[in-house]
Design a protein around this motif. Structure first.
Motif, mmCIF file in Angstrom:
data_model
loop_
_atom_site.group_PDB
_atom_site.id
_atom_site.type_symbol
_atom_site.label_atom_id
_atom_site.label_comp_id
_atom_site.label_asym_id
_atom_site.label_seq_id
_atom_site.Cartn_x
_atom_site.Cartn_y
_atom_site.Cartn_z
ATOM 1 N N GLU A 73 94.030 16.500 25.171
ATOM 2 C CA GLU A 73 93.370 16.832 26.451
ATOM 3 C C GLU A 73 93.881 18.166 27.022
ATOM 4 N N GLY A 74 94.143 19.065 26.089
ATOM 5 C CA GLY A 74 94.638 20.398 26.433
ATOM 6 C C GLY A 74 96.140 20.468 26.223
ATOM 7 N N ARG A 86 93.077 14.689 32.437
ATOM 8 C CA ARG A 86 94.474 15.166 32.402
ATOM 9 C C ARG A 86 95.361 14.359 33.353
ATOM 10 N N ARG A 96 95.323 30.936 35.773
ATOM 11 C CA ARG A 96 94.035 31.479 36.243
ATOM 12 C C ARG A 96 93.751 31.039 37.674
ATOM 13 N N HIS A 119 79.309 29.702 25.720
ATOM 14 C CA HIS A 119 79.572 28.387 26.320
ATOM 15 C C HIS A 119 78.390 27.887 27.160
ATOM 16 N N LYS A 120 77.529 28.809 27.559
ATOM 17 C CA LYS A 120 76.353 28.402 28.352
ATOM 18 C C LYS A 120 75.250 27.784 27.481
ATOM 19 N N SER A 169 91.870 24.071 21.058
ATOM 20 C CA SER A 169 92.121 24.735 22.339
ATOM 21 C C SER A 169 90.961 25.652 22.712
ATOM 22 N N THR A 210 90.042 9.961 19.765
ATOM 23 C CA THR A 210 90.649 8.698 20.204
ATOM 24 C C THR A 210 89.552 7.655 20.407
ATOM 25 N N ASN A 233 89.372 17.719 33.489
ATOM 26 C CA ASN A 233 90.201 17.826 34.703
ATOM 27 C C ASN A 233 90.686 16.441 35.131
HETATM 28 N N1 CAA Z 1 87.258 23.026 35.437
HETATM 29 C C1 CAA Z 1 85.957 23.320 35.665
HETATM 30 N N2 CAA Z 1 85.313 24.327 35.043
HETATM 31 C C2 CAA Z 1 86.008 25.061 34.178
HETATM 32 C C3 CAA Z 1 87.363 24.800 33.867
HETATM 33 C C4 CAA Z 1 87.990 23.745 34.552
HETATM 34 N N3 CAA Z 1 89.263 23.402 34.322
HETATM 35 N N4 CAA Z 1 87.780 25.690 32.931
HETATM 36 C C5 CAA Z 1 86.730 26.473 32.672
HETATM 37 N N5 CAA Z 1 85.668 26.092 33.404
HETATM 38 C C6 CAA Z 1 84.314 26.692 33.426
HETATM 39 C C7 CAA Z 1 84.392 28.116 33.928
HETATM 40 O O1 CAA Z 1 84.266 28.184 35.320
HETATM 41 C C8 CAA Z 1 83.216 28.756 33.207
HETATM 42 O O2 CAA Z 1 82.010 28.369 33.856
HETATM 43 P P1 CAA Z 1 80.912 29.478 34.291
HETATM 44 O O3 CAA Z 1 80.428 30.116 33.055
HETATM 45 O O4 CAA Z 1 79.883 28.692 35.025
HETATM 46 O O5 CAA Z 1 81.645 30.469 35.148
HETATM 47 C C9 CAA Z 1 83.197 28.061 31.874
HETATM 48 O O6 CAA Z 1 83.839 26.803 32.072
HETATM 49 C C10 CAA Z 1 83.881 28.842 30.773
HETATM 50 O O7 CAA Z 1 85.211 29.059 31.201
HETATM 51 P P2 CAA Z 1 86.174 30.178 30.583
HETATM 52 O O8 CAA Z 1 85.466 31.487 30.518
HETATM 53 O O9 CAA Z 1 87.436 30.103 31.356
HETATM 54 O O10 CAA Z 1 86.344 29.663 29.080
HETATM 55 P P3 CAA Z 1 87.471 29.994 28.008
HETATM 56 O O11 CAA Z 1 86.817 30.154 26.700
HETATM 57 O O12 CAA Z 1 88.345 31.099 28.498
HETATM 58 O O13 CAA Z 1 88.270 28.603 27.896
HETATM 59 C C11 CAA Z 1 89.880 26.917 28.494
HETATM 60 C C12 CAA Z 1 88.820 27.943 28.935
HETATM 61 C C13 CAA Z 1 90.537 26.491 29.756
HETATM 62 C C14 CAA Z 1 90.906 27.526 27.554
HETATM 63 C C15 CAA Z 1 89.133 25.749 27.789
HETATM 64 O O14 CAA Z 1 88.571 26.146 26.560
HETATM 65 C C16 CAA Z 1 90.002 24.543 27.562
HETATM 66 O O15 CAA Z 1 90.259 23.779 28.479
HETATM 67 N N6 CAA Z 1 90.438 24.323 26.290
HETATM 68 C C17 CAA Z 1 91.166 23.109 25.937
HETATM 69 C C18 CAA Z 1 90.231 22.034 25.498
HETATM 70 C C19 CAA Z 1 90.856 20.685 25.526
HETATM 71 O O16 CAA Z 1 91.471 20.265 26.498
HETATM 72 N N7 CAA Z 1 90.658 19.944 24.429
HETATM 73 C C20 CAA Z 1 91.136 18.605 24.353
HETATM 74 C C21 CAA Z 1 90.197 17.781 23.558
HETATM 75 S S1 CAA Z 1 89.743 16.282 24.245
HETATM 76 C C22 CAA Z 1 90.900 15.143 23.701
HETATM 77 O O17 CAA Z 1 92.020 15.448 23.438
HETATM 78 C C23 CAA Z 1 90.296 13.805 23.642
HETATM 79 C C24 CAA Z 1 91.060 12.648 23.163
HETATM 80 O O18 CAA Z 1 90.548 11.923 22.336
HETATM 81 C C25 CAA Z 1 92.302 12.214 23.861
#
Ligand code: CAA
Length: 380
Positions: free
Chosen positions: A363-364, A243, A375, A178-179, A132, A158, A240
């Motif tokens: 995927e989250g 999902r 948010r 993250h940058k 996460s 996967t 995005n």
């Molecule tokens: N869409 C676009 N950009 C986004 C975003 C979104 N949904 N969420 C965050 N960002 C961008 C932010 O705008 C920010 O960019 P800037 O620095 O340019 O402003 C940057 O990403 C960092 O964002 P946050 O500060 O919000 O980061 P955070 O550490 O608070 O984490 C989170 C955000 C939403 C919790 C993220 O870590 C997240 O989505 N975690 C879950 C990860 C996930 O889904 N993993 C699944 C694995 S893939 C999988 O399952 C594959 C498979 O095989 C099926």
């Protein structure tokens, strides 16, 4: 937003439904039991254009819209949720990201074979200690001039064992958080890239899930996607879209379980009548039908918004959060309606119940979807 499906969308829905009934249903119980990847069925999905559904035909894709895509995944997941996730990952997490963000050279080299279904793709973000909390990537990609040196481990990937190309997220500049993260296209055959054993899973057992191990893998600079430090935003943007795929998989699992429960309730008798005539059963079916319809609206809305080019981070998260809960609730009740029959493999619903759980995790997780939604609300 208009939910009158076009003739073309209805045709795709019907084709996916027919395919699922004739090609996926036979053997689905055995593939689940043996954790057997559906190689032959995936080849047929390729012929139907299901592996690169939304990719522009100039890159070998089928050029369909996102609504058609979710309709197809829903139909496939009604029968075989494993086939649905294989399709969803290749389309949403691999092809879509490369098409939107990669260079023309990368598209010609990697997207064309992926979209044509010559090879499968996988998306590697999760790690043993970064699921996460995706920003805390431990996999490193050290900049060595004309190549990056990739080291680390990815988990729960996967298509991990059957892919040829992998989109891998890694940290290049730890001091930048993250940058400092980048995304790369990595080829399976490269030295130092090893694939871990297949995970023994609760559900979606027909799909393969592996860890990936990178030891001093040399990744050419031209395989980085986008500018230096774009990897995290790339991963978020890709997820995005992903999902929506998982939301439609969850919707399909729920709808498949509901259809089986309804059919069973119409023929199974107890206390002198078909069990659908007992209010205890009829009310369950009414709840299932209502919540599936609500989930469908959210999934189609998110897909329609994607087609309109809107930001789908919130609508995709809402669709996944809700549809995955509906999948869980519906499959549990489908087993309950089937009674003892529901607990044995022959009746399919126990598999659906096991398959449903992952839609609340990958995927989250549902909790992550609530972070994304809350948010987004707070920003307005
Ligand atoms: N869409 C676009 N950009 C986004 C975003 C979104 N949904 N969420 C965050 N960002 C961008 C932010 O705008 C920010 O960019 P800037 O620095 O340019 O402003 C940057 O990403 C960092 O964002 P946050 O500060 O919000 O980061 P955070 O550490 O608070 O984490 C989170 C955000 C939403 C919790 C993220 O870590 C997240 O989505 N975690 C879950 C990860 C996930 O889904 N993993 C699944 C694995 S893939 C999988 O399952 C594959 C498979 O095989 C099926």
């Amino acid at each position: 937003m208009d939910f009158n499906l076009t003739e073309e969308q209805l045709m795709i829905q019907q084709a996916a439904r027919d395919f699922a009934e004739t090609e996926l249903l036979p053997g689905v119980i055995e593939r689940d039991r043996d954790q057997k990847f559906p190689h032959d069925q995936v080849k047929k999905m390729v012929q139907m254009g299901f592996l690169g559904m939304m990719v522009d035909p100039k890159y070998g894709g089928a050029g369909m819209d996102a609504v058609s895509y979710v309709l197809a995944i829903e139909e496939i997941a009604k029968v075989d949720a494993s086939a649905a996730v294989i399709m969803s990952v290749n389309n949403s997490l691999v092809c879509a990201g490369i098409e939107k963000f990669a260079s023309e050279e990368q598209k010609q080299k990697y997207l064309v074979p992926l979209a044509q279904g010559d090879v499968l793709g996988a998306f590697a973000l999760s790690e043993p200690e970064a699921g996460s909390d995706a920003t805390s990537q431990k996999t490193t990609a050290e900049d060595k001039g004309d190549y990056y040196l990739l080291n680390g481990t990815k988990n729960w990937i996967t298509n991990g064992g059957n892919a040829t190309y992998y989109v891998v997220i890694a940290q290049t500049h730890p001091e930048k958080g993250h940058k400092g993260i980048n995304a790369f296209i990595v080829e399976r055959e490269w030295e130092g890239f090893d694939i871990g054993p297949k995970e023994e899973k609760l559900g979606i057992r027909g799909s393969d899930t592996h860890s990936l191990l990178f030891t001093d893998v040399k990744v050419p600079k031209e395989n980085r996607i986008g500018e230096d430090g774009f990897g995290f935003r790339f991963a978020m943007a890709v997820l995005n879209g992903g999902r929506i795929g998982i939301a439609s998989q969850a919707l399909g699992i729920a709808a498949g379980a509901y259809e089986r429960a309804l059919a069973y309730a119409k023929v199974r008798k107890s206390f002198g009548t078909e069990i659908i005539n007992h209010q205890a059963v009829a009310f369950k079916l009414a709840d299932m039908h209502t919540s599936i319809m609500a989930a469908r609206m959210l999934v189609y809305k998110a897909a329609a918004e994607k087609d309109e080019g809107k930001d789908i981070s919130e609508s995709g998260a809402m669709a996944k959060l809700f549809a995955s809960q509906v999948a869980m609730d519906t499959t549990v009740e489908a087993v309950q309606i089937h009674g003892g029959y529901g607990y044995v493999k022959e009746y399919h619903v126990e598999r659906m119940m096991r398959d449903a759980k992952i839609t609340q995790i990958y995927e989250g997780t549902s909790e992550i979807q609530k972070i994304v939604i809350s948010r987004s609300i707070a920003k307005r």
